[in-house]
Design a protein around this motif. Structure first.
Motif, PDB file in Angstrom:
ATOM      1  N   UNK A  21      74.957  45.378  63.233  1.00  0.00           N
ATOM      2  CA  UNK A  21      75.012  45.728  64.644  1.00  0.00           C
ATOM      3  C   UNK A  21      76.217  46.607  64.978  1.00  0.00           C
ATOM      4  N   UNK A  22      76.939  47.061  63.952  1.00  0.00           N
ATOM      5  CA  UNK A  22      78.089  47.930  64.181  1.00  0.00           C
ATOM      6  C   UNK A  22      77.754  49.366  63.797  1.00  0.00           C
ATOM      7  N   UNK A  23      78.276  50.299  64.551  1.00  0.00           N
ATOM      8  CA  UNK A  23      78.027  51.729  64.334  1.00  0.00           C
ATOM      9  C   UNK A  23      79.192  52.307  63.523  1.00  0.00           C
ATOM     10  N   UNK A  24      78.933  52.895  62.348  1.00  0.00           N
ATOM     11  CA  UNK A  24      80.016  53.434  61.520  1.00  0.00           C
ATOM     12  C   UNK A  24      80.756  54.602  62.153  1.00  0.00           C
ATOM     13  N   UNK A  25      80.269  55.111  63.265  1.00  0.00           N
ATOM     14  CA  UNK A  25      80.949  56.226  63.948  1.00  0.00           C
ATOM     15  C   UNK A  25      81.880  55.736  65.053  1.00  0.00           C
ATOM     16  N   UNK A  26      81.941  54.419  65.267  1.00  0.00           N
ATOM     17  CA  UNK A  26      82.688  53.893  66.410  1.00  0.00           C
ATOM     18  C   UNK A  26      83.872  53.015  65.979  1.00  0.00           C
ATOM     19  N   UNK A  27      84.896  52.929  66.834  1.00  0.00           N
ATOM     20  CA  UNK A  27      86.020  52.029  66.584  1.00  0.00           C
ATOM     21  C   UNK A  27      85.812  50.701  67.313  1.00  0.00           C
ATOM     22  N   UNK A  28      86.246  49.612  66.683  1.00  0.00           N
ATOM     23  CA  UNK A  28      86.102  48.287  67.277  1.00  0.00           C
ATOM     24  C   UNK A  28      87.418  47.516  67.194  1.00  0.00           C
ATOM     25  N   UNK A  29      87.649  46.668  68.181  1.00  0.00           N
ATOM     26  CA  UNK A  29      88.633  45.612  68.064  1.00  0.00           C
ATOM     27  C   UNK A  29      87.971  44.416  67.387  1.00  0.00           C
ATOM     28  N   UNK A  30      88.804  43.543  66.812  1.00  0.00           N
ATOM     29  CA  UNK A  30      88.262  42.403  66.080  1.00  0.00           C
ATOM     30  C   UNK A  30      89.179  41.199  66.257  1.00  0.00           C
ATOM     31  N   UNK A  31      88.571  40.006  66.310  1.00  0.00           N
ATOM     32  CA  UNK A  31      89.346  38.766  66.340  1.00  0.00           C
ATOM     33  C   UNK A  31      88.789  37.824  65.276  1.00  0.00           C
ATOM     34  N   UNK A  48      84.659  37.984  65.722  1.00  0.00           N
ATOM     35  CA  UNK A  48      83.925  38.769  66.710  1.00  0.00           C
ATOM     36  C   UNK A  48      84.431  40.205  66.687  1.00  0.00           C
ATOM     37  N   UNK A  49      83.504  41.130  66.912  1.00  0.00           N
ATOM     38  CA  UNK A  49      83.843  42.544  67.062  1.00  0.00           C
ATOM     39  C   UNK A  49      83.652  42.925  68.526  1.00  0.00           C
ATOM     40  N   UNK A  50      84.582  43.722  69.044  1.00  0.00           N
ATOM     41  CA  UNK A  50      84.600  44.076  70.465  1.00  0.00           C
ATOM     42  C   UNK A  50      84.578  45.593  70.594  1.00  0.00           C
ATOM     43  N   UNK A  56      83.653  45.700  78.178  1.00  0.00           N
ATOM     44  CA  UNK A  56      83.597  45.231  76.795  1.00  0.00           C
ATOM     45  C   UNK A  56      82.186  44.794  76.430  1.00  0.00           C
ATOM     46  N   UNK A  57      81.833  45.045  75.178  1.00  0.00           N
ATOM     47  CA  UNK A  57      80.576  44.550  74.608  1.00  0.00           C
ATOM     48  C   UNK A  57      80.909  43.909  73.272  1.00  0.00           C
ATOM     49  N   UNK A  58      80.314  42.760  72.982  1.00  0.00           N
ATOM     50  CA  UNK A  58      80.519  42.063  71.703  1.00  0.00           C
ATOM     51  C   UNK A  58      79.218  42.187  70.908  1.00  0.00           C
ATOM     52  N   UNK A  59      79.119  43.201  70.034  1.00  0.00           N
ATOM     53  CA  UNK A  59      77.845  43.473  69.361  1.00  0.00           C
ATOM     54  C   UNK A  59      77.593  42.633  68.118  1.00  0.00           C
ATOM     55  N   UNK A  60      78.630  42.007  67.558  1.00  0.00           N
ATOM     56  CA  UNK A  60      78.461  41.335  66.263  1.00  0.00           C
ATOM     57  C   UNK A  60      79.413  40.145  66.193  1.00  0.00           C
TER      58      UNK A  60
END
Length: 288
Positions: free
Chosen positions: A156-166, A187-189, A200-204
């Motif tokens: 559910x993550x896009x390799x072209x995008x940056x994410x925050x993570x916890x 979680x990825x944010x 914010x969206x939590x996709x994964x």
């Protein structure tokens, strides 16, 4: 294509030896090469010096990582717009990935926020509410990022995008004679411009439970908490971000990140360093 910033990476010290180029085209926020890219070009763990050119319209930051995917120990070098190029030699450990970032562009107003300041206390409150009495939290969360993810498990993550993570380590409490089980959740944010604010969206999400006789039992009473936590996290983040609504009457048009605590624009050419896992992440929202 109009190039707005350039870096030349060298295999030798003091800008000598075989070289390769990196660049930011007009409108690019990031330019990046992970371990796979550097291996293909023959520069994996081979970059010993750099010439980083300035831009007439933006500051430029080049970040070197000892991790394969923009992680672990980093060193970030800045050249300010119109101030000329800088020569950088060594001191950062083996370069296994690197990133160019365009910052402080002409015509942009920036709001810089600390990921840790924005999020840490709310996370502690949330996790303590959802974990229940049968799960114990002994350690603080790991607040980091996942930039341009390539792991095929993260569908559910896009390799072209940056994410925050916890990431949060926990212990599941079990009766004697068994020992407590190590479990964790992640979680990825994804933060994005939304009208005059940021949302914010939590996709994964991801989870882990130690193997053993009680693995399935613990999994069944843990996984639903992780799943429901994704919705709770997204809602809590959006409540927090709503306080910044209206900061940009003409609209927020980008959100990007820098490693470490870079809450003000550098006053001069220079560098900072740290570890992506422990040194905070700076969230930068930009508006016209």
């Amino acid at each position: 294509m109009t190039v707005q910033a350039t870096t030349v990476n060298y295999k030798g010290p003091n800008q000598t030896g075989e070289s390769s180029y990196g660049y930011l085209a007009q409108g690019d926020r990031y330019g990046h090469q992970n371990s796979h890219d550097l291996q293909e070009g023959g520069f994996y763990e081979q970059i010993k010096s750099v010439k980083l050119f300035d831009s007439s319209i933006q500051d430029v930051c080049q970040i070197f990582f000892t991790g394969d995917q923009y992680d672990n120990v980093y060193q970030a070098w800045y050249t300010l717009k119109g101030k000329g190029y800088i020569n950088v030699t060594g001191g950062w450990g083996p370069v296994r990935s690197y990133m160019l970032v365009a910052t402080s562009r002409d015509g942009e107003n920036e709001l810089r926020l600390s990921y840790r300041d924005l999020f840490f206390r709310d996370w502690i409150t949330m996790i303590d509410e959802i974990k229940g009495d049968s799960i114990r939290r002994d350690v603080d969360p790991v607040l980091t990022w996942e930039m341009f993810p390539t792991d095929p498990r993260y569908t559910w993550l896009d390799p072209k995008l940056p994410y925050l993570k916890v990431h949060q380590d926990l212990m599941a409490l079990v009766p004697w004679p068994y020992t407590d089980y190590h479990i964790w959740m992640e979680y990825w944010i994804y933060l994005y411009p939304s009208g005059t604010g940021v949302r914010a969206h939590v996709p994964q999400y991801w989870w882990y439970v130690d193997g053993g006789a009680l693995h399935e039992n613990i999994r069944d009473r843990f996984v639903w908490r992780v799943r429901d936590g994704a919705v709770a996290l997204q809602n809590k983040l959006n409540e927090k971000l709503a306080q910044f609504d209206g900061m940009a009457p003409n609209g927020v048009h980008d959100v990007y990140y820098l490693p470490g605590r870079a809450l003000t624009r550098p006053s001069g050419t220079g560098f900072n360093d740290g570890n992506v896992t422990t040194s905070d992440i700076t969230i930068i929202a930009t508006a016209q």
